[in-house]
Design a protein around this motif. Structure first.
Motif, mmCIF file in Angstrom:
data_model
loop_
_atom_site.group_PDB
_atom_site.id
_atom_site.type_symbol
_atom_site.label_atom_id
_atom_site.label_comp_id
_atom_site.label_asym_id
_atom_site.label_seq_id
_atom_site.Cartn_x
_atom_site.Cartn_y
_atom_site.Cartn_z
ATOM 1 N N ALA A 1 0.502 -1.235 -0.371
ATOM 2 C CA ALA A 1 0.726 0.104 0.256
ATOM 3 C C ALA A 1 1.035 1.436 0.142
ATOM 4 O O ALA A 1 0.649 2.032 -0.809
ATOM 5 C CB ALA A 1 -0.735 0.017 1.153
ATOM 6 N N LYS A 2 2.272 1.152 0.635
ATOM 7 C CA LYS A 2 2.905 2.263 0.381
ATOM 8 C C LYS A 2 3.763 2.654 -0.597
ATOM 9 O O LYS A 2 3.557 3.628 -0.786
ATOM 10 C CB LYS A 2 3.850 2.382 1.852
ATOM 11 C CG LYS A 2 4.560 3.365 1.825
ATOM 12 C CD LYS A 2 5.815 3.007 2.787
ATOM 13 C CE LYS A 2 7.902 3.683 2.372
ATOM 14 N NZ LYS A 2 8.393 3.560 2.938
ATOM 15 N N GLY B 1 1.032 3.496 -2.749
ATOM 16 C CA GLY B 1 -0.404 5.256 -2.773
ATOM 17 C C GLY B 1 -1.600 4.156 -2.448
ATOM 18 O O GLY B 1 -2.697 5.383 -2.337
ATOM 19 N N TRP B 2 -1.721 3.469 -1.968
ATOM 20 C CA TRP B 2 -2.573 2.889 -1.345
ATOM 21 C C TRP B 2 -3.498 3.146 0.300
ATOM 22 O O TRP B 2 -2.598 3.418 0.168
ATOM 23 C CB TRP B 2 -3.318 2.125 -2.083
ATOM 24 C CG TRP B 2 -2.864 1.174 -3.360
ATOM 25 C CD1 TRP B 2 -2.587 1.879 -4.904
ATOM 26 C CD2 TRP B 2 -2.561 -0.242 -4.519
ATOM 27 N NE1 TRP B 2 -3.203 0.951 -5.682
ATOM 28 C CE2 TRP B 2 -2.307 -0.045 -5.902
ATOM 29 C CE3 TRP B 2 -2.197 -1.468 -3.863
ATOM 30 C CZ2 TRP B 2 -2.108 -0.910 -6.190
ATOM 31 C CZ3 TRP B 2 -2.035 -2.430 -4.531
ATOM 32 C CH2 TRP B 2 -1.478 -1.844 -6.061
ATOM 33 N N LYS B 3 -4.568 2.796 0.256
ATOM 34 C CA LYS B 3 -4.948 2.468 1.321
ATOM 35 C C LYS B 3 -4.704 0.657 2.564
ATOM 36 O O LYS B 3 -4.723 -0.029 1.056
ATOM 37 C CB LYS B 3 -5.702 2.942 1.622
ATOM 38 C CG LYS B 3 -6.917 3.943 1.677
ATOM 39 C CD LYS B 3 -8.095 4.637 2.341
ATOM 40 C CE LYS B 3 -8.633 5.761 1.472
ATOM 41 N NZ LYS B 3 -7.857 6.758 2.789
ATOM 42 N N MET C 1 3.734 5.995 7.377
ATOM 43 C CA MET C 1 2.086 6.235 5.959
ATOM 44 C C MET C 1 2.080 7.051 6.649
ATOM 45 O O MET C 1 1.535 7.888 7.200
ATOM 46 C CB MET C 1 1.473 5.433 6.459
ATOM 47 C CG MET C 1 2.227 3.582 6.776
ATOM 48 S SD MET C 1 2.235 2.789 4.943
ATOM 49 C CE MET C 1 0.037 1.740 4.518
ATOM 50 N N SER C 2 1.393 7.591 5.280
ATOM 51 C CA SER C 2 0.395 9.146 5.156
ATOM 52 C C SER C 2 -0.516 9.100 5.912
ATOM 53 O O SER C 2 -1.463 8.383 5.912
ATOM 54 C CB SER C 2 0.131 9.786 4.165
ATOM 55 O OG SER C 2 -0.608 8.827 3.322
ATOM 56 N N SER D 1 -3.988 6.816 5.274
ATOM 57 C CA SER D 1 -3.566 5.912 4.725
ATOM 58 C C SER D 1 -3.663 4.410 5.271
ATOM 59 O O SER D 1 -4.063 3.352 4.624
ATOM 60 C CB SER D 1 -2.172 6.018 4.415
ATOM 61 O OG SER D 1 -1.484 6.526 3.318
#
Length: 178
Positions: free
Chosen positions: A95-96, A99-101, A119-120, A123
């Motif tokens: 995911a990282k 750019g996914w969740k 992680m943002s 996320s």
């Protein structure tokens, strides 16, 4: 904008208990992916969850996404711990990178992994996030949410907040009404 989520074992099992996997699509997730490590956990698990997982694969509700060498290297750089399995870790890593969740209901694993992987904000999601989002968008009603919370509790997934109260609070804060 389409969203993609990398989902781990416990989140899939909790969605199985409440029979609401479809909420992910309704809430705008264009794809739900998972990794070989999640598949391995289901292969070793109980027949009911094994069958549910492979039914989702067969119906193309979930896709297996291959890990890259860089994903495996990042996973190897995180100290092995009983707090987080390779299944959870692989979902976070992929995911990282993409750019996914990442979706998990294992707070212990989430906290452990996030000590090593940055992680943002937003996320990482959980079933509670999905349920509250579905409620705030009127895809679930009060009685459904109460029933879901009861079912999850009966299956040893205790949610400390009252989902209906929290959902109502969020609706009021956003000003959304029918």
């Amino acid at each position: 904008m389409s969203m993609i989520v990398a989902i781990d074992t416990c989140a899939i099992i909790h969605l199985m208990y409440i029979q609401r996997f479809y909420l992910l699509k309704i809430l705008g997730f264009s794809a739900v992916i998972t990794t070989i490590y999640v598949q391995i956990e289901f292969e070793k698990g109980y027949p009911i969850s094994h069958d549910y997982f492979f039914e989702l694969i067969d119906k193309k509700e979930i896709s297996k996404y291959p890990l890259q060498i860089e994903d495996l290297v990042e996973m190897a750089n995180i100290p092995q711990s009983k707090r987080a399995s390779d299944a959870e870790l692989s979902c976070f890593v992929i995911a990282k990178r993409m750019g996914w969740k990442a979706m998990t209901d294992d707070k212990t694993a989430c906290n452990y992994i996030q000590r090593y992987i940055s992680m943002s904000q937003g996320s990482v999601i959980s079933l509670v996030d999905i349920l509250l989002d579905a409620y705030s968008k009127y895809h679930l009603g009060d009685d459904e949410l109460r029933s879901i919370q009861t079912t999850l509790k009966e299956n040893n997934f205790h949610i400390k907040m009252d989902l209906v109260s929290e959902g109502t609070r969020r609706r009021l804060m956003t000003g959304k009404s029918v």
